[in-house]
Scaffold this active site. Structure first.
Site, mmCIF file in Angstrom:
data_model
loop_
_atom_site.group_PDB
_atom_site.id
_atom_site.type_symbol
_atom_site.label_atom_id
_atom_site.label_comp_id
_atom_site.label_asym_id
_atom_site.label_seq_id
_atom_site.Cartn_x
_atom_site.Cartn_y
_atom_site.Cartn_z
ATOM 1 N N THR A 167 43.646 29.226 61.580
ATOM 2 C CA THR A 167 43.333 27.896 62.095
ATOM 3 C C THR A 167 42.030 27.349 61.503
ATOM 4 O OG1 THR A 167 42.561 26.777 64.107
ATOM 5 C CG2 THR A 167 42.345 29.140 64.096
ATOM 6 N N ASP A 168 41.924 26.029 61.477
ATOM 7 C CA ASP A 168 40.667 25.407 61.026
ATOM 8 C C ASP A 168 39.514 25.701 61.991
ATOM 9 O OD1 ASP A 168 41.517 23.779 63.146
ATOM 10 O OD2 ASP A 168 41.400 21.896 62.021
ATOM 11 N N GLU A 169 39.838 26.152 63.217
ATOM 12 C CA GLU A 169 38.779 26.374 64.206
ATOM 13 C C GLU A 169 37.835 27.511 63.811
ATOM 14 O OE1 GLU A 169 39.711 25.938 68.321
ATOM 15 O OE2 GLU A 169 41.527 24.803 67.877
ATOM 16 N N TYR A 225 38.523 31.889 71.528
ATOM 17 C CA TYR A 225 39.769 31.815 70.736
ATOM 18 C C TYR A 225 39.442 31.816 69.254
ATOM 19 C CZ TYR A 225 43.452 29.442 68.072
ATOM 20 O OH TYR A 225 44.366 29.093 67.090
ATOM 21 N N LYS A 250 40.276 34.618 66.249
ATOM 22 C CA LYS A 250 41.037 34.301 65.028
ATOM 23 C C LYS A 250 40.185 34.611 63.791
ATOM 24 C CE LYS A 250 44.608 32.633 64.625
ATOM 25 N NZ LYS A 250 45.966 33.243 64.535
HETATM 26 N N1 LIG Z 1 49.155 24.934 67.523
HETATM 27 C C1 LIG Z 1 48.210 24.567 66.671
HETATM 28 O O1 LIG Z 1 47.769 23.416 66.657
HETATM 29 C C2 LIG Z 1 47.685 25.562 65.653
HETATM 30 C C3 LIG Z 1 46.805 25.088 64.672
HETATM 31 C C4 LIG Z 1 46.328 25.984 63.710
HETATM 32 C C5 LIG Z 1 46.735 27.310 63.746
HETATM 33 N N2 LIG Z 1 47.562 27.749 64.730
HETATM 34 C C6 LIG Z 1 47.963 29.173 64.709
HETATM 35 O O2 LIG Z 1 49.359 29.202 64.540
HETATM 36 C C7 LIG Z 1 49.917 30.342 65.225
HETATM 37 C C8 LIG Z 1 51.020 29.887 66.146
HETATM 38 O O3 LIG Z 1 50.472 28.957 67.068
HETATM 39 P P1 LIG Z 1 51.388 28.256 68.177
HETATM 40 O O4 LIG Z 1 50.749 26.986 68.541
HETATM 41 O O5 LIG Z 1 52.798 28.279 67.751
HETATM 42 O O6 LIG Z 1 51.204 29.298 69.372
HETATM 43 P P2 LIG Z 1 52.011 29.469 70.710
HETATM 44 O O7 LIG Z 1 50.975 29.807 71.723
HETATM 45 O O8 LIG Z 1 52.940 28.349 70.966
HETATM 46 O O9 LIG Z 1 52.923 30.760 70.418
HETATM 47 C C9 LIG Z 1 52.403 32.045 70.251
HETATM 48 C C10 LIG Z 1 53.573 33.028 70.279
HETATM 49 O O10 LIG Z 1 53.041 34.351 70.087
HETATM 50 C C11 LIG Z 1 53.640 35.227 71.039
HETATM 51 N N3 LIG Z 1 52.687 36.321 71.299
HETATM 52 C C12 LIG Z 1 51.478 36.239 71.905
HETATM 53 N N4 LIG Z 1 50.903 37.458 71.957
HETATM 54 C C13 LIG Z 1 51.772 38.308 71.364
HETATM 55 C C14 LIG Z 1 51.744 39.705 71.081
HETATM 56 N N5 LIG Z 1 50.700 40.472 71.453
HETATM 57 N N6 LIG Z 1 52.786 40.267 70.439
HETATM 58 C C15 LIG Z 1 53.857 39.508 70.070
HETATM 59 N N7 LIG Z 1 53.954 38.199 70.317
HETATM 60 C C16 LIG Z 1 52.914 37.601 70.950
HETATM 61 C C17 LIG Z 1 53.888 34.361 72.261
HETATM 62 O O11 LIG Z 1 54.873 34.928 73.123
HETATM 63 C C18 LIG Z 1 54.336 33.050 71.605
HETATM 64 O O12 LIG Z 1 55.726 33.052 71.367
HETATM 65 C C19 LIG Z 1 48.745 31.005 65.952
HETATM 66 O O13 LIG Z 1 48.318 32.104 65.190
HETATM 67 C C20 LIG Z 1 47.674 29.933 65.992
HETATM 68 O O14 LIG Z 1 46.383 30.499 65.989
HETATM 69 C C21 LIG Z 1 48.046 26.904 65.682
#
Ligand SMILES: NC(=O)c1ccc[n+]([C@@H]2O[C@H](COP(=O)([O-])OP(=O)(O)OC[C@H]3O[C@@H](n4cnc5c(N)ncnc54)[C@H](O)[C@@H]3O)[C@@H](O)[C@H]2O)c1
Length: 325
Positions: A124-126, A148, A152
């Site tokens: 993530t950009d964070e 968080y 990351k």
């Molecule tokens: N949503 C955003 O805006 C955004 C932006 C930048 C990066 N990201 C990154 O993208 C990725 C996905 O984000 P998202 O928004 O889809 O997240 P989300 O919270 O919707 O989904 C996360 C998924 O991971 C699963 N999970 C959590 N802990 C787990 C574990 N220990 N073992 C197996 N599965 C596990 C959860 O059940 C869920 O299905 C993350 O790594 C996040 O840091 C998200």
């Protein structure tokens, strides 16, 4: 037939990615390992459940036995699994440290043990923290400001160190804020849309002056697939949209699409450590052929329409959001 392990595929971005990857890559079998935490939802992938090239396994990325049992069957891993909600990490960060650090270690160890060809860490950009002017490049210092973001960042640094120490074939993606269908309704865009559908006000932190760069989820998935196929091992790739706006402007835009005014905003106390602005320089990924294709307005319309039509998906999540773990 090649096989790939995609973790966290029942979450928001992972589910879009799996649907797209199965469609674009008929030579791949996809194994989705997901713990099904409060935000993991198997119904996000109902349409691919019967695909013979798709396999779901419920399990934790920190569980070495499960991860190794799967990893010997695949040639690559893409890790979407994470604890992702900043507000929750401020309340309690233990699960964030486990999944976002120990989980990444387990996957990296499996990548080494079975000499896998690729490990893509979705980040993530964070991790860069906040920037008032200009944009972060992939070499900007990492200055995370929430538990968080710190977790990351630790995952990213661990992945980097495995590349340097063991030559693990790691690639890291860092995207800006995503939005789109199937996003858990605690995040700002789906929270505001679903509140308005239910006739409730939207809770906006402070004066809403914080700025974010909004990326439609499908564009992020295109970029991650491109990086998986054409990215250089050991490199980091930013994924942005160039669509920056303040939270108040985002809110006004959503309100306008509902045909209502600012009296629907409920200004609430700011979150501690709230980053003022994120902005990414994504010229590096553009050099390998990426351009976002969804305009912000169009993508926001599609998102609102999806939440209007899929109340049965989000209503139970909203009702349970403080109880399910
Ligand atoms: N949503 C955003 O805006 C955004 C932006 C930048 C990066 N990201 C990154 O993208 C990725 C996905 O984000 P998202 O928004 O889809 O997240 P989300 O919270 O919707 O989904 C996360 C998924 O991971 C699963 N999970 C959590 N802990 C787990 C574990 N220990 N073992 C197996 N599965 C596990 C959860 O059940 C869920 O299905 C993350 O790594 C996040 O840091 C998200």
């Amino acid at each position: 037939m090649k096989s790939i392990l995609i973790t966290g595929g029942c979450g928001f971005i992972g589910s879009h990615f799996i649907r797209r990857f199965l469609h674009n890559n008929p030579d791949y079998h996809v194994i989705n390992l997901d713990k099904l935490t409060y935000c993991g939802n198997r119904t996000n992938l109902t349409d691919v459940e019967d695909n013979p090239r798709y396999e779901f396994i419920q399990g934790d990325i920190c569980d070495k036995k499960i991860v190794f049992d799967i990893a010997h069957r695949v040639s690559a891993i893409i890790n979407f699994a994470a604890e992702t909600h900043v507000d929750r990490s401020i309340e309690e960060s233990e699960d964030f440290l486990r999944t976002n650090i120990v989980g990444v270690k387990t996957l990296l160890d499996a990548t080494n043990h079975f000499s896998l060809a690729r490990f893509v860490q979705v980040s993530t950009d964070e991790v860069y923290g906040s920037i008032s002017h200009g944009s972060f490049t992939e070499t900007s210092p990492l200055m995370p400001n929430s538990p968080y973001a710190s977790s990351k960042t630790a995952g990213d640094l661990l992945a980097r160190s495995y590349f340097v120490t063991y030559k693990t074939p790691v690639i890291i993606t860092r995207s800006s804020n995503n939005f789109g269908p199937f996003q858990y309704p605690e995040k700002i865009v789906p929270l505001f849309i679903t509140n308005l559908i239910e006739g409730e006000k939207v809770p906006l932190y402070a004066k809403g002056e914080n700025m974010r760069e909004w990326l439609y989820v499908e564009d992020n998935c295109v970029a991650i697939e491109l990086i998986f196929k054409k990215g250089i091992v050991g490199e980091v790739y930013n994924i942005g949209s160039e669509h920056e706006c303040t939270n108040i402007d985002l809110t006004k835009k959503i309100l306008k699409k509902f045909g209502i005014g600012e009296e629907w905003i409920n200004y609430v106390k700011d979150r501690p450590g709230h980053d003022y602005r994120y902005s990414l320089d994504d010229s590096k990924i553009k050099k390998i052929g990426y351009t976002p294709t969804y305009g912000f307005d169009n993508a926001l319309d599609k998102t609102i329409e999806w939440y209007r039509k899929n109340k049965e998906w989000w209503q139970p999540l909203k009702d349970n959001r403080f109880t399910k773990k």
